[in-house]
Design a protein around this motif. Structure first.
Motif, PDB file in Angstrom:
ATOM      1  N   ALA A   1     -50.076  61.011 -21.060  1.00  0.00           N
ATOM      2  CA  ALA A   1     -48.886  61.449 -21.783  1.00  0.00           C
ATOM      3  C   ALA A   1     -48.430  60.414 -22.807  1.00  0.00           C
ATOM      4  N   GLU A   2     -48.080  60.904 -23.979  1.00  0.00           N
ATOM      5  CA  GLU A   2     -47.503  60.082 -25.034  1.00  0.00           C
ATOM      6  C   GLU A   2     -46.213  60.777 -25.481  1.00  0.00           C
ATOM      7  N   PRO A   3     -45.109  60.517 -24.790  1.00  0.00           N
ATOM      8  CA  PRO A   3     -43.862  61.245 -25.040  1.00  0.00           C
ATOM      9  C   PRO A   3     -43.396  61.157 -26.487  1.00  0.00           C
ATOM     10  N   GLU A   4     -42.795  62.242 -26.951  1.00  0.00           N
ATOM     11  CA  GLU A   4     -42.224  62.272 -28.289  1.00  0.00           C
ATOM     12  C   GLU A   4     -41.071  61.279 -28.372  1.00  0.00           C
ATOM     13  N   GLY A   5     -40.987  60.569 -29.481  1.00  0.00           N
ATOM     14  CA  GLY A   5     -39.969  59.546 -29.622  1.00  0.00           C
ATOM     15  C   GLY A   5     -38.896  59.883 -30.641  1.00  0.00           C
ATOM     16  N   VAL A   6     -37.848  59.071 -30.644  1.00  0.00           N
ATOM     17  CA  VAL A   6     -36.754  59.191 -31.610  1.00  0.00           C
ATOM     18  C   VAL A   6     -36.560  57.843 -32.283  1.00  0.00           C
ATOM     19  N   ASP A   7     -35.852  57.856 -33.406  1.00  0.00           N
ATOM     20  CA  ASP A   7     -35.531  56.638 -34.134  1.00  0.00           C
ATOM     21  C   ASP A   7     -34.113  56.222 -33.733  1.00  0.00           C
ATOM     22  N   LEU A   8     -33.989  55.120 -33.015  1.00  0.00           N
ATOM     23  CA  LEU A   8     -32.673  54.701 -32.534  1.00  0.00           C
ATOM     24  C   LEU A   8     -31.751  54.277 -33.662  1.00  0.00           C
ATOM     25  N   GLU A   9     -32.302  53.771 -34.745  1.00  0.00           N
ATOM     26  CA  GLU A   9     -31.454  53.413 -35.880  1.00  0.00           C
ATOM     27  C   GLU A   9     -30.759  54.654 -36.448  1.00  0.00           C
ATOM     28  N   VAL A  10     -31.477  55.761 -36.456  1.00  0.00           N
ATOM     29  CA  VAL A  10     -30.893  57.007 -36.947  1.00  0.00           C
ATOM     30  C   VAL A  10     -29.777  57.470 -36.014  1.00  0.00           C
ATOM     31  N   ILE A  11     -30.051  57.449 -34.722  1.00  0.00           N
ATOM     32  CA  ILE A  11     -29.061  57.905 -33.745  1.00  0.00           C
ATOM     33  C   ILE A  11     -27.805  57.050 -33.789  1.00  0.00           C
ATOM     34  N   TYR A  12     -27.974  55.721 -33.782  1.00  0.00           N
ATOM     35  CA  TYR A  12     -26.821  54.831 -33.696  1.00  0.00           C
ATOM     36  C   TYR A  12     -26.049  54.696 -35.010  1.00  0.00           C
ATOM     37  N   ASN A  13     -26.543  55.324 -36.047  1.00  0.00           N
ATOM     38  CA  ASN A  13     -25.807  55.346 -37.305  1.00  0.00           C
ATOM     39  C   ASN A  13     -25.289  56.739 -37.635  1.00  0.00           C
ATOM     40  N   ASP A  14     -25.192  57.601 -36.608  1.00  0.00           N
ATOM     41  CA  ASP A  14     -24.768  58.979 -36.851  1.00  0.00           C
ATOM     42  C   ASP A  14     -23.775  59.448 -35.796  1.00  0.00           C
ATOM     43  N   PRO A  15     -22.570  58.886 -35.802  1.00  0.00           N
ATOM     44  CA  PRO A  15     -21.578  59.296 -34.807  1.00  0.00           C
ATOM     45  C   PRO A  15     -21.063  60.713 -34.992  1.00  0.00           C
ATOM     46  N   ASP A  16     -21.271  61.301 -36.183  1.00  0.00           N
ATOM     47  CA  ASP A  16     -20.850  62.687 -36.362  1.00  0.00           C
ATOM     48  C   ASP A  16     -21.748  63.632 -35.566  1.00  0.00           C
ATOM     49  N   THR A  17     -23.048  63.331 -35.543  1.00  0.00           N
ATOM     50  CA  THR A  17     -23.983  64.134 -34.762  1.00  0.00           C
ATOM     51  C   THR A  17     -23.929  63.776 -33.285  1.00  0.00           C
ATOM     52  N   TYR A  18     -23.688  62.496 -32.989  1.00  0.00           N
ATOM     53  CA  TYR A  18     -23.632  62.015 -31.606  1.00  0.00           C
ATOM     54  C   TYR A  18     -22.230  61.460 -31.322  1.00  0.00           C
ATOM     55  N   PRO A  19     -21.264  62.339 -31.052  1.00  0.00           N
ATOM     56  CA  PRO A  19     -19.871  61.893 -30.864  1.00  0.00           C
ATOM     57  C   PRO A  19     -19.686  60.972 -29.670  1.00  0.00           C
ATOM     58  N   GLY A  20     -20.676  60.903 -28.779  1.00  0.00           N
ATOM     59  CA  GLY A  20     -20.589  59.974 -27.652  1.00  0.00           C
ATOM     60  C   GLY A  20     -20.561  58.526 -28.073  1.00  0.00           C
ATOM     61  N   LEU A  21     -20.896  58.240 -29.338  1.00  0.00           N
ATOM     62  CA  LEU A  21     -20.838  56.869 -29.840  1.00  0.00           C
ATOM     63  C   LEU A  21     -19.407  56.402 -30.051  1.00  0.00           C
ATOM     64  N   LEU A  22     -18.522  57.334 -30.371  1.00  0.00           N
ATOM     65  CA  LEU A  22     -17.127  56.983 -30.642  1.00  0.00           C
ATOM     66  C   LEU A  22     -16.183  57.756 -29.732  1.00  0.00           C
ATOM     67  N   TRP A  23     -16.612  57.931 -28.499  1.00  0.00           N
ATOM     68  CA  TRP A  23     -15.794  58.620 -27.500  1.00  0.00           C
ATOM     69  C   TRP A  23     -14.712  57.669 -26.996  1.00  0.00           C
ATOM     70  N   ASN A  24     -13.492  58.158 -26.940  1.00  0.00           N
ATOM     71  CA  ASN A  24     -12.389  57.353 -26.422  1.00  0.00           C
ATOM     72  C   ASN A  24     -12.362  57.466 -24.899  1.00  0.00           C
ATOM     73  N   PRO A  25     -12.730  56.411 -24.165  1.00  0.00           N
ATOM     74  CA  PRO A  25     -12.803  56.508 -22.702  1.00  0.00           C
ATOM     75  C   PRO A  25     -11.437  56.525 -22.025  1.00  0.00           C
ATOM     76  N   PHE A  26     -10.372  56.388 -22.814  1.00  0.00           N
ATOM     77  CA  PHE A  26      -9.023  56.398 -22.254  1.00  0.00           C
ATOM     78  C   PHE A  26      -8.315  57.739 -22.471  1.00  0.00           C
ATOM     79  N   ASN A  27      -9.102  58.759 -22.873  1.00  0.00           N
ATOM     80  CA  ASN A  27      -8.479  60.047 -23.205  1.00  0.00           C
ATOM     81  C   ASN A  27      -8.298  60.972 -22.006  1.00  0.00           C
TER      82      ASN A  27
END
Length: 232
Positions: free
Chosen positions: A129-155
């Motif tokens: 197996a050679e699992p499909e990968g992602v680009d972490l730079e893309v993910i960590y620079n896209d908080p609109d697509t991944y709102p978990g990056l800027l989730w308020n844990p005190f909400n």
């Protein structure tokens, strides 16, 4: 010439223990308890040097609604140790294993912090197996697509938290992990990016249950700010 880094040898399907600490040689907690957030671990072929869409997720832990605890708090209770199982069916060879803490305590200010912990592995046995990968730079620079990056844990709504990135790769999966598993559509907003890096390298150690050899690991801090502007 860069110093040669020794690899930890581990069989596919075995478990490795990652050690997160606030500073080199420290004992006890990994990070301040108020730095709420998830823990993830990714792997990538070492030959890729981690560049591009090469990272597949092998572990994640976020918010546990049954105990009202974040992964960070569980990590501290375990003295900074977290167990990660290497997929049993991946192709043998050299891999980078990247475990990391995502701290959300300043998310309400548009800031999140990453604390990565990396080690070089030589995986033996396994399959093809050679699992499909992602680009972490893309993910960590896209908080609109991944709102978990800027989730308020005190909400008070942490039961709905989605860990950024793809689903965890499961050994023997017929289809690759859904690389959009933890995406939520955002409201009509755009983002501008300003990044600040404050790396404080220390030597950290990781060891496998089946092999007590150790390899150096770099622990750093990356602070990322996001400023959003509304579309008119």
């Amino acid at each position: 010439m860069a110093a040669k880094v020794d690899a930890c040898s581990i069989a596919a399907g075995d478990t490795i223990v990652l050690d997160f600490k606030e500073s080199e040689g420290a004992s006890g907690r990994a990070i301040e308890n108020e730095h709420f957030g998830p823990i993830t671990a990714y792997m990538a072929p070492a030959a890729s040097q981690g560049d591009g869409a090469v990272w597949f997720k092998v572990f994640e832990q976020g918010f546990d609604a049954s105990t009202d605890m974040w992964a960070i708090n569980i990590l501290n209770e375990n003295d900074g140790l977290v167990e990660v199982t290497i997929p049993a069916d991946i192709k043998a060879g050299d891999y980078i294993l990247r475990g990391e803490v995502l701290a959300l305590h300043q998310a309400d200010k548009g800031i999140y912090e990453l604390y990565p912990n990396c080690v070089l592995l030589t995986v033996t046995g396994g399959g093809s197996a050679e699992p499909e990968g992602v680009d972490l730079e893309v993910i960590y620079n896209d908080p609109d697509t991944y709102p978990g990056l800027l989730w308020n844990p005190f909400n008070g709504k942490n039961a709905g938290y989605l860990i950024p990135g793809p689903a965890v790769y499961e050994a023997g999966a017929v289809e690759p992990a859904n690389i959009k598993a933890n995406i939520q559509p955002s409201s009509s907003s755009a983002s501008t990016t300003e990044e600040k890096e404050n790396d404080g390298p220390t030597e950290n150690n990781s060891n496998t249950k089946s092999n007590t050899s150790k390899a150096p690991c770099i622990n750093g801090k990356r602070r990322v700010e996001r400023r959003r502007r509304r579309r008119r």
